[in-house]
Design a protein around this motif. Structure first.
Motif, PDB file in Angstrom:
ATOM      1  N   SER A 184       0.728  -1.218  -0.016  1.00  0.00           N
ATOM      2  CA  SER A 184       0.094   0.020   0.095  1.00  0.00           C
ATOM      3  C   SER A 184       0.878   1.229   0.038  1.00  0.00           C
ATOM      4  CB  SER A 184      -0.853  -0.033   1.145  1.00  0.00           C
ATOM      5  OG  SER A 184      -0.224   0.030   2.395  1.00  0.00           O
ATOM      6  N   LEU A 185       2.175   1.051   0.476  1.00  0.00           N
ATOM      7  CA  LEU A 185       3.059   2.466   0.414  1.00  0.00           C
ATOM      8  C   LEU A 185       3.462   2.738  -0.935  1.00  0.00           C
ATOM      9  CD1 LEU A 185       4.922   1.799   3.660  1.00  0.00           C
ATOM     10  CD2 LEU A 185       3.557   3.769   3.348  1.00  0.00           C
ATOM     11  N   GLY A 186       3.605   1.812  -1.817  1.00  0.00           N
ATOM     12  CA  GLY A 186       3.605   1.940  -3.383  1.00  0.00           C
ATOM     13  C   GLY A 186       4.777   2.765  -3.698  1.00  0.00           C
ATOM     14  N   LEU A 187       6.131   2.557  -3.102  1.00  0.00           N
ATOM     15  CA  LEU A 187       7.059   3.010  -3.546  1.00  0.00           C
ATOM     16  C   LEU A 187       7.523   2.641  -5.025  1.00  0.00           C
ATOM     17  CD1 LEU A 187       9.569   4.924  -2.719  1.00  0.00           C
ATOM     18  CD2 LEU A 187      10.548   2.839  -1.715  1.00  0.00           C
TER      19      LEU A 187
ATOM     20  N   ILE B 140       5.513   4.806  -7.344  1.00  0.00           N
ATOM     21  CA  ILE B 140       5.673   6.275  -7.332  1.00  0.00           C
ATOM     22  C   ILE B 140       7.012   6.465  -8.231  1.00  0.00           C
ATOM     23  CG2 ILE B 140       6.562   8.019  -5.789  1.00  0.00           C
ATOM     24  CD1 ILE B 140       4.583   6.988  -3.688  1.00  0.00           C
ATOM     25  N   ALA B 141       8.232   5.537  -8.087  1.00  0.00           N
ATOM     26  CA  ALA B 141       9.395   5.407  -8.810  1.00  0.00           C
ATOM     27  C   ALA B 141       9.200   5.169 -10.195  1.00  0.00           C
ATOM     28  CB  ALA B 141      10.270   4.320  -8.297  1.00  0.00           C
TER      29      ALA B 141
ATOM     30  N   HIS C 184      -0.049  -0.857 -10.344  1.00  0.00           N
ATOM     31  CA  HIS C 184      -0.776  -0.721  -8.941  1.00  0.00           C
ATOM     32  C   HIS C 184      -1.869  -0.101  -8.807  1.00  0.00           C
ATOM     33  CE1 HIS C 184      -0.428   1.343  -4.913  1.00  0.00           C
ATOM     34  NE2 HIS C 184       0.319   0.219  -4.652  1.00  0.00           N
ATOM     35  N   THR C 185      -2.366   1.040  -9.702  1.00  0.00           N
ATOM     36  CA  THR C 185      -3.480   1.373  -9.776  1.00  0.00           C
ATOM     37  C   THR C 185      -4.678   0.224 -10.401  1.00  0.00           C
ATOM     38  OG1 THR C 185      -2.622   3.553 -10.220  1.00  0.00           O
ATOM     39  CG2 THR C 185      -5.059   3.486 -10.771  1.00  0.00           C
TER      40      THR C 185
ATOM     41  N   VAL D 117      13.963   8.633  -5.701  1.00  0.00           N
ATOM     42  CA  VAL D 117      13.206   9.175  -6.854  1.00  0.00           C
ATOM     43  C   VAL D 117      13.874  10.510  -7.098  1.00  0.00           C
ATOM     44  CG1 VAL D 117      11.153   9.342  -8.167  1.00  0.00           C
ATOM     45  CG2 VAL D 117      11.405   7.432  -6.184  1.00  0.00           C
TER      46      VAL D 117
ATOM     47  N   THR E 293      -3.942   4.074  -3.510  1.00  0.00           N
ATOM     48  CA  THR E 293      -3.861   3.527  -1.766  1.00  0.00           C
ATOM     49  C   THR E 293      -3.431   4.840  -0.714  1.00  0.00           C
ATOM     50  OG1 THR E 293      -1.616   3.102  -2.065  1.00  0.00           O
ATOM     51  CG2 THR E 293      -2.922   1.317  -2.156  1.00  0.00           C
TER      52      THR E 293
END
Lengths: 508, 508
Positions: free
Chosen positions: A415-418, A421-422, A435-436, B56, B271
């Motif tokens: 859930s932190l989705g790093l 994001i990267a 992820h989405t 990032v 999330t």
């Protein structure tokens, strides 16, 4: 925008056709209850309440209640019908009430727990009038009663029916309750409230619910299946029908919500401390009476303290005083380890911004205060005089949103989705990321009523207000309503009982 | 009902004529902030944010910011304009920001404290459109700008103006900010936001506020008097004008609200944990930059995380995710001992029940979460695209009610009213008791907008909704508006500065 419309979402159940809803689910409140009183203040109010009961006393108009109270050791002045209570006796009796209990529905999946961290939403109960945008405001009637019950049945966020959303004034007054009970027991598989004015309406409800649940009267003693509101006539009076109803409910092991309905400035002093002290005295009196009737009988600490507008005498609801009174009441209820009831209330005469902001004030105050039973949760308008079809939908949205606020936030590596994001990086967007796509169907709350379209789209589609959209929604829910399964023998049993009782009442 | 209408109430001040209002007052929040994240979750989000900044990085489009960041020890890739930050450096810089500071107004009684337990309500800032019931929705313009500022001035519950309630699109774009500042500085004695896109608009605001407060530019360094919002372009980008504006503000000791405006599903992952982690990374980046520019510069942790409707892409506000995102943001801000900013937001296109319930959700979530600066507090409609006159009044009522919820409950012998309860006794009423008469004028909240009259009286008087009544109220406020006192020399000084700058800009 590349994401396609979502036809079905995992966590939704389409009760009532095309209107998206969250499923029926038990709620627990994860938040530490808000406090507006210090511990010392709680004790000062407690002590004042005990002095009210010992020194001023409660006027009790029911003969059976006077007998029971005298036998239990209260000081009873039969001429003045005044009952005074030794503080130690009140405390001992109140301590015997259960901190938590389960109310049993026809469908066991619709059972509700009252007490602890549980949160139960009830519908509106008791209005004399009914209204909608098409037909305006009119006296409560049988056709609307049945339609309104159908809507309460199909709105999943409403856990419990609350004693008749409106009065069917076109039915004969002597037998009206029988028709109401038959409708409630057959249309709903949720728990419902019975009437509480006198022993007869309670007795008839016990028979109906025993047939509906297919259990013996004896088993009902251990499985409370009915709940009712017992109101004091504030200040400091318990009338005859209410005391008889309380006794009948407690004797049968059914749940009483002991609720002083007080408006500060009229039925209590104007100060909040005094209003809560008096409310507390009246509530404790009723709680004590239930425990005299049947030790361990299920009972809820009811609180309904608001205030009048001192310029006009009009009652006000959902005000700052209402919110603080509710939160203080929750603190008092927890002082006695009793389940606590509050309400969703507004004084607005129309389903508008005021109705919404006053209801939100009441709901947030109650939920932040740790309420167990939110009575009048959906449909109440105009200080409780009217059950509104559109307000029912507005409130269902308000309650659904609140139920989602109570759900936990997931925090873990996924859930932190790093990585996402990267992967997207500066200046990108997340619509198409894996992820989405793995999560988007259930990521966010989906409203019943709210319209999030842009101004142009909204305007081209008729520029409807939320109240106008609510009108469309309840009609669709009603058109697509299907009652929950019911054994034919059960339906017949209830019909036979009602017919027999109507003959008895006609012949009496 | 024997109580006569109350002509004047002690705690009210009649700003703007006949509309009753609470006085301007500083607010502190007595409640322990609500939490949706465990302490471990806060640390996991913190660590993820630091990894985002280290691994990032943030794309920075401003040359001066790149220079400053490189000089401070950040890793700067000038080709990609990507800035990566060592975690220890971020933590060190963020730790240097003040936990609390005062923002100075022209009238020192209107100073506001940002941080700690203080709660400040700002008005709407930034919409392109303006609307009211009479004239509908239209482009922002100079006449409406001035009227809207007058209303912000006379609504006591609004502590602070927020950067232009609407864009005066009929003024020349090069000099528009000068007219706006002159209007803000002369019409209001409250604090106001300046624009933040570039150094010039900040420099001009500094000159105007120095004249308005009659203080030197040097003194402004120690007495922050301006505040602005610096938005990142999520994900992970800080543009040139914003970074220049941030630098100009911090260098002058003025307050920056570092606010990533993120919509989960579009500008962050869907999330909530990831959305908060990314928001936190972007906010910390801006906070760190302010401390590079000027150690100890006042800065607010801005949070504006909501989500899009994944079926349509429309932004949603005042939703359950919005509420939980706000509360989580408050936890992160307190993790860094920074003042926290949240918002009052709705996606509704019209001032209806949805606008009210979404705004209440946002306001309750923020206040329960311990917000310090409630930005967009009054007037915001339609996802922030429109400043509504009627919504301004609805929100003023919502904020006034919330401000009263925060006031303490008196519990002492007098307020417990045992004597009054004994005197009235069972079945009586309290309207005429001495306890009531001594207190009734100030006992209860008196609304601006809410109508508590019964249905018949309300219907006979035109059956107006809250929105229709709000329309009447803002017109009355405007008709009766009187600006706060202003020295003629101050007004002349501001006018001269604006005229000079307009000549300079025309000649450049």
């Amino acid at each position: 925008m590349t994401v396609e419309p979502v036809a079905h979402r995992r966590r939704e159940r389409r009760a009532g056709g095309g209107i998206p809803q969250l499923p029926f689910r038990q709620l627990t409140n994860p938040f530490t209850p808000l406090e507006v009183l210090s511990t010392d203040h709680v004790e000062e109010i407690h002590r004042t309440s005990l002095r009210i009961l010992a020194e001023v006393g409660i006027e009790v108009l029911g003969g059976r209640a006077l007998d029971l109270l005298a036998a239990a050791g209260a000081s009873v002045d039969r001429t003045a019908r005044r009952v005074r209570f030794d503080p130690a006796l009140v405390e001992e009796l109140v301590a015997g009430a259960p901190a938590e209990f389960t109310l049993h529905a026809r469908n066991p999946e619709r059972n509700v727990v009252l007490g602890g961290r549980s949160l139960v939403f009830s519908s509106v109960g008791g209005p004399a009038f009914v209204s909608d945008l098409d037909r305006g405001r009119r006296a409560g009637n049988w056709a609307d009663f049945q339609d309104y019950i159908r809507l309460i049945g199909c709105l999943n966020v409403i856990h419990q029916e609350a004693g008749g959303p409106l009065e069917p004034t076109d039915l004969p007054v002597e037998t009206r309750h029988l028709d109401m009970y038959a409708c409630l027991a057959t249309t709903l598989d949720k728990t419902w409230h019975c009437l509480g004015f006198g022993a007869t309406v309670v007795e008839d409800a016990l028979e109906v619910v025993a047939i509906a649940r297919d259990v013996s009267r004896e088993r009902l003693l251990d499985e409370p299946s009915l709940i009712t509101i017992i109101n004091t006539n504030s200040p400091l009076r318990l009338d005859g029908p209410m005391s008889d109803g309380l006794i009948a409910m407690a004797a049968a092991g059914q749940a009483v919500v002991a609720t002083p309905f007080t408006l500060a400035g009229a039925m209590t002093p104007v100060t909040l401390a005094a209003a809560i002290a008096q409310q507390n005295a009246e509530a404790l009196f009723c709680v004590a009476l239930t425990q005299i009737v049947r030790p361990g009988a299920p009972v809820v600490y009811g609180a309904f303290t608001s205030n009048v507008d001192m310029r006009t005498g009009s009652p006000a609801f959902g005000t700052p005083e209402y919110v603080k009174g509710a939160i203080a009441s929750g603190q008092m209820a927890r002082r006695y380890r009793l389940p606590w009831r509050s309400s969703n209330a507004t004084a607005s005469a129309v389903v508008d911004a005021q109705a919404a902001y006053e209801s939100e004030m009441a709901v947030w105050g109650a939920v932040m205060g740790g309420v167990n039973l939110l009575y009048q949760g959906a449909g109440w308008l105009e200080g409780g005089l009217t059950a509104s079809y559109e307000k029912l939908i507005v409130d269902a949205e308000i309650l659904q949103m609140m139920s989602e606020v109570l759900q936990p936030v997931a925090v873990d590596e996924a859930s932190l989705g790093l990585d996402a994001i990267a992967e997207v990086g500066p200046g990108g967007h997340f619509f198409g990321s894996a992820h989405t796509l793995e999560r988007y169907e259930t990521a966010f709350y989906r409203p019943i009523l709210s319209d999030w379209r842009n101004f142009e789209t909204w305007a081209e589609d008729g520029a409807q207000t939320a109240t106008e959209r609510a009108n469309r929604i309840w009609k669709q829910l009603l058109a697509e309503f299907e009652p929950p399964p019911l054994e034919p023998a059960t339906a017949e049993g209830i019909a036979e009982f009602v017919a027999r009782r109507k003959r008895e009442i006609a012949g009496s």
